[in-house]
Scaffold this motif. Structure first.
Motif, PDB file in Angstrom:
ATOM      1  N   GLN A 212      -4.860   2.589  -0.469  1.00 52.64           N
ATOM      2  CA  GLN A 212      -4.812   2.263   0.958  1.00 52.64           C
ATOM      3  C   GLN A 212      -3.432   2.424   1.576  1.00 52.64           C
ATOM      4  N   TYR A 213      -2.663   3.390   1.073  1.00 56.48           N
ATOM      5  CA  TYR A 213      -1.372   3.696   1.669  1.00 56.48           C
ATOM      6  C   TYR A 213      -1.458   4.834   2.677  1.00 56.48           C
ATOM      7  N   ILE A 214      -2.498   5.654   2.592  1.00 60.44           N
ATOM      8  CA  ILE A 214      -2.736   6.702   3.576  1.00 60.44           C
ATOM      9  C   ILE A 214      -3.957   6.307   4.396  1.00 60.44           C
ATOM     10  N   GLU A 215      -3.801   6.330   5.701  1.00 58.86           N
ATOM     11  CA  GLU A 215      -4.902   5.998   6.601  1.00 58.86           C
ATOM     12  C   GLU A 215      -5.340   7.244   7.361  1.00 58.86           C
ATOM     13  N   ILE A 216      -6.591   7.312   7.743  1.00 56.25           N
ATOM     14  CA  ILE A 216      -7.116   8.410   8.545  1.00 56.25           C
ATOM     15  C   ILE A 216      -7.720   7.829   9.810  1.00 56.25           C
ATOM     16  N   TRP A 217      -7.208   8.295  10.953  1.00 57.19           N
ATOM     17  CA  TRP A 217      -7.730   7.854  12.246  1.00 57.19           C
ATOM     18  C   TRP A 217      -8.442   9.018  12.917  1.00 57.19           C
ATOM     19  N   PRO A 218      -9.481   8.708  13.682  1.00 54.43           N
ATOM     20  CA  PRO A 218     -10.239   9.787  14.340  1.00 54.43           C
ATOM     21  C   PRO A 218      -9.348  10.577  15.311  1.00 54.43           C
ATOM     22  N   PRO A 219      -9.578  11.883  15.454  1.00 51.41           N
ATOM     23  CA  PRO A 219     -10.535  12.616  14.619  1.00 51.41           C
ATOM     24  C   PRO A 219      -9.966  12.955  13.241  1.00 51.41           C
ATOM     25  N   PHE A 220      -8.722  13.461  13.172  1.00 49.57           N
ATOM     26  CA  PHE A 220      -8.120  13.779  11.878  1.00 49.57           C
ATOM     27  C   PHE A 220      -6.615  13.548  11.960  1.00 49.57           C
ATOM     28  N   VAL A 221      -6.239  12.292  12.123  1.00 51.83           N
ATOM     29  CA  VAL A 221      -4.836  11.901  12.213  1.00 51.83           C
ATOM     30  C   VAL A 221      -4.493  11.070  10.985  1.00 51.83           C
ATOM     31  N   LEU A 222      -3.451  11.454  10.278  1.00 46.41           N
ATOM     32  CA  LEU A 222      -3.050  10.748   9.070  1.00 46.41           C
ATOM     33  C   LEU A 222      -1.909   9.793   9.362  1.00 46.41           C
ATOM     34  N   GLY A 223      -1.922   8.649   8.704  1.00 49.52           N
ATOM     35  CA  GLY A 223      -0.815   7.701   8.763  1.00 49.52           C
ATOM     36  C   GLY A 223      -0.451   7.270   7.361  1.00 49.52           C
ATOM     37  N   ILE A 224       0.777   6.770   7.179  1.00 50.80           N
ATOM     38  CA  ILE A 224       1.245   6.353   5.854  1.00 50.80           C
ATOM     39  C   ILE A 224       1.956   5.019   5.973  1.00 50.80           C
ATOM     40  N   ARG A 225       1.570   4.057   5.127  1.00 54.37           N
ATOM     41  CA  ARG A 225       2.320   2.802   5.035  1.00 54.37           C
ATOM     42  C   ARG A 225       3.648   3.093   4.349  1.00 54.37           C
ATOM     43  N   LEU A 226       4.713   2.465   4.830  1.00 54.74           N
ATOM     44  CA  LEU A 226       6.048   2.875   4.408  1.00 54.74           C
ATOM     45  C   LEU A 226       6.554   2.194   3.140  1.00 54.74           C
ATOM     46  N   ASN A 227       5.813   1.255   2.588  1.00 56.14           N
ATOM     47  CA  ASN A 227       6.303   0.538   1.397  1.00 56.14           C
ATOM     48  C   ASN A 227       5.659   1.092   0.124  1.00 56.14           C
ATOM     49  N   TRP A 228       5.622   2.417  -0.005  1.00 54.74           N
ATOM     50  CA  TRP A 228       4.994   3.014  -1.188  1.00 54.74           C
ATOM     51  C   TRP A 228       5.784   2.761  -2.465  1.00 54.74           C
ATOM     52  N   ASN A 229       7.054   2.325  -2.355  1.00 45.33           N
ATOM     53  CA  ASN A 229       7.799   1.940  -3.561  1.00 45.33           C
ATOM     54  C   ASN A 229       7.087   0.824  -4.308  1.00 45.33           C
ATOM     55  N   ARG A 230       6.425  -0.059  -3.566  1.00 44.84           N
ATOM     56  CA  ARG A 230       5.665  -1.147  -4.186  1.00 44.84           C
ATOM     57  C   ARG A 230       4.506  -0.581  -5.011  1.00 44.84           C
ATOM     58  N   LEU A 231       3.839   0.428  -4.483  1.00 44.78           N
ATOM     59  CA  LEU A 231       2.740   1.037  -5.227  1.00 44.78           C
ATOM     60  C   LEU A 231       3.243   1.686  -6.510  1.00 44.78           C
ATOM     61  N   ILE A 232       4.366   2.366  -6.427  1.00 44.91           N
ATOM     62  CA  ILE A 232       4.930   3.009  -7.623  1.00 44.91           C
ATOM     63  C   ILE A 232       5.237   1.964  -8.690  1.00 44.91           C
ATOM     64  N   ALA A 233       5.838   0.846  -8.273  1.00 49.82           N
ATOM     65  CA  ALA A 233       6.135  -0.226  -9.223  1.00 49.82           C
ATOM     66  C   ALA A 233       4.853  -0.822  -9.796  1.00 49.82           C
ATOM     67  N   ASP A 234       3.848  -1.026  -8.945  1.00 53.82           N
ATOM     68  CA  ASP A 234       2.576  -1.569  -9.409  1.00 53.82           C
ATOM     69  C   ASP A 234       1.897  -0.622 -10.394  1.00 53.82           C
ATOM     70  N   TYR A 235       1.970   0.673 -10.133  1.00 55.59           N
ATOM     71  CA  TYR A 235       1.338   1.661 -11.003  1.00 55.59           C
ATOM     72  C   TYR A 235       1.985   1.640 -12.388  1.00 55.59           C
ATOM     73  N   ARG A 236       3.306   1.556 -12.415  1.00 56.44           N
ATOM     74  CA  ARG A 236       3.998   1.480 -13.706  1.00 56.44           C
ATOM     75  C   ARG A 236       3.591   0.218 -14.467  1.00 56.44           C
ATOM     76  N   GLU A 237       3.493  -0.892 -13.740  1.00 53.21           N
ATOM     77  CA  GLU A 237       3.101  -2.144 -14.389  1.00 53.21           C
ATOM     78  C   GLU A 237       1.672  -2.056 -14.914  1.00 53.21           C
ATOM     79  N   TRP A 238       0.796  -1.407 -14.140  1.00 53.21           N
ATOM     80  CA  TRP A 238      -0.585  -1.247 -14.579  1.00 53.21           C
ATOM     81  C   TRP A 238      -0.659  -0.385 -15.838  1.00 53.21           C
ATOM     82  N   LEU A 239       0.105   0.696 -15.876  1.00 53.31           N
ATOM     83  CA  LEU A 239       0.107   1.553 -17.065  1.00 53.31           C
ATOM     84  C   LEU A 239       0.586   0.785 -18.295  1.00 53.31           C
ATOM     85  N   LYS A 240       1.583  -0.069 -18.104  1.00 51.63           N
ATOM     86  CA  LYS A 240       2.064  -0.878 -19.226  1.00 51.63           C
ATOM     87  C   LYS A 240       0.971  -1.830 -19.703  1.00 51.63           C
ATOM     88  N   ALA A 241       0.258  -2.442 -18.755  1.00 50.91           N
ATOM     89  CA  ALA A 241      -0.828  -3.346 -19.128  1.00 50.91           C
ATOM     90  C   ALA A 241      -1.927  -2.600 -19.873  1.00 50.91           C
TER      91      ALA A 241
END
Length: 235
Positions: A87-116
């Protein structure tokens, strides 16, 4: 182009592969997008095709994709769908993309998940993610069990049918449910810090309304402080 060439990061090899979680078949909104990411060999090629189709792509999205691919070793288009699935990339009608700016948190979470996941694979015959025998919190009224959760009764992938959050998480994705990584990480924290087993750990978070049901799957309730919830329930 070889589609979905990166596979298997949930087995712990993030440099070579990413889970088979992130692909267009799980994403109905992206399936309707006029320029399909998997038809291109890189984010750059996809960006150019989007611009040719008069679809604006925010510059921050390019930065996020570059960072995800570099730091997590993911290839294209897995990097895009990792951001979408969480849920870091959003799509608004008709075809407009948006991005949440705190993707560093996702990267950290992904690394933690891989470790788990690595820990789970190593200790698959054990008791889970380091639970301490005897360190149990009192059960809430009605206990933490799916039979007391009418909303969860409608979820097609039942937590109690699996031996761990890792196995359940993979099954949810296979069933095309949107389950961000933070859901799995919150469960793992409860198991480690409160000593609850699976699926009690999941239903503990459901009982306290931290895990919520969305139209597409599950998510966490960010208004609830997980640190405080855990602290209040420690013996």
């Amino acid at each position: 182009m070889e589609k979905y060439q990166n596979r298997g990061a949930l087995q712990g090899n993030q440099a070579e592969a990413t889970p088979a979680v992130y692909f267009a078949g799980l994403d109905s909104a992206m399936a309707d997008f006029p320029v399909q990411p998997e038809l291109f060999s890189s984010a750059g090629e996809w960006f150019r095709a989007c611009r040719d189709a008069m679809i604006d792509i925010p510059a921050q999205l390019g930065q996020a994709l570059s960072q995800v691919e570099k730091e997590l070793g993911l290839g294209w288009p897995d990097s895009l769908y990792l951001l979408r699935q969480n849920q870091y990339i959003e799509i608004w009608p008709p075809f407009v993309l948006g991005i949440r700016l705190n993707w560093n948190r996702l990267i950290a979470d992904y690394r933690e998940w891989l470790k788990a996941v690595k820990d789970h694979k190593k200790n698959i015959a054990g008791t889970g993610f380091g639970q301490e025998p005897g360190k149990k919190i009192p059960n809430a009224p009605g206990e933490y069990h799916g039979g007391n959760d009418s909303e969860m009764a409608l979820i097609p992938v039942r937590p109690e049918s699996f031996s761990s959050v890792v196995d359940w998480f993979e099954a949810c994705i296979a069933a095309r449910m949107v389950v961000p990584i933070r859901v799995g990480l919150s469960v793992i924290r409860v198991e480690k810090e409160l000593g609850l087993g699976w699926p009690e750990s999941f239903y503990f978070l459901r009982f306290h309304q931290y895990i919520i049901i969305t139209p597409d799957g599950l998510d966490t309730q960010e208004e609830i402080d997980l640190n405080r919830l855990i602290a209040e329930n420690k013996k």
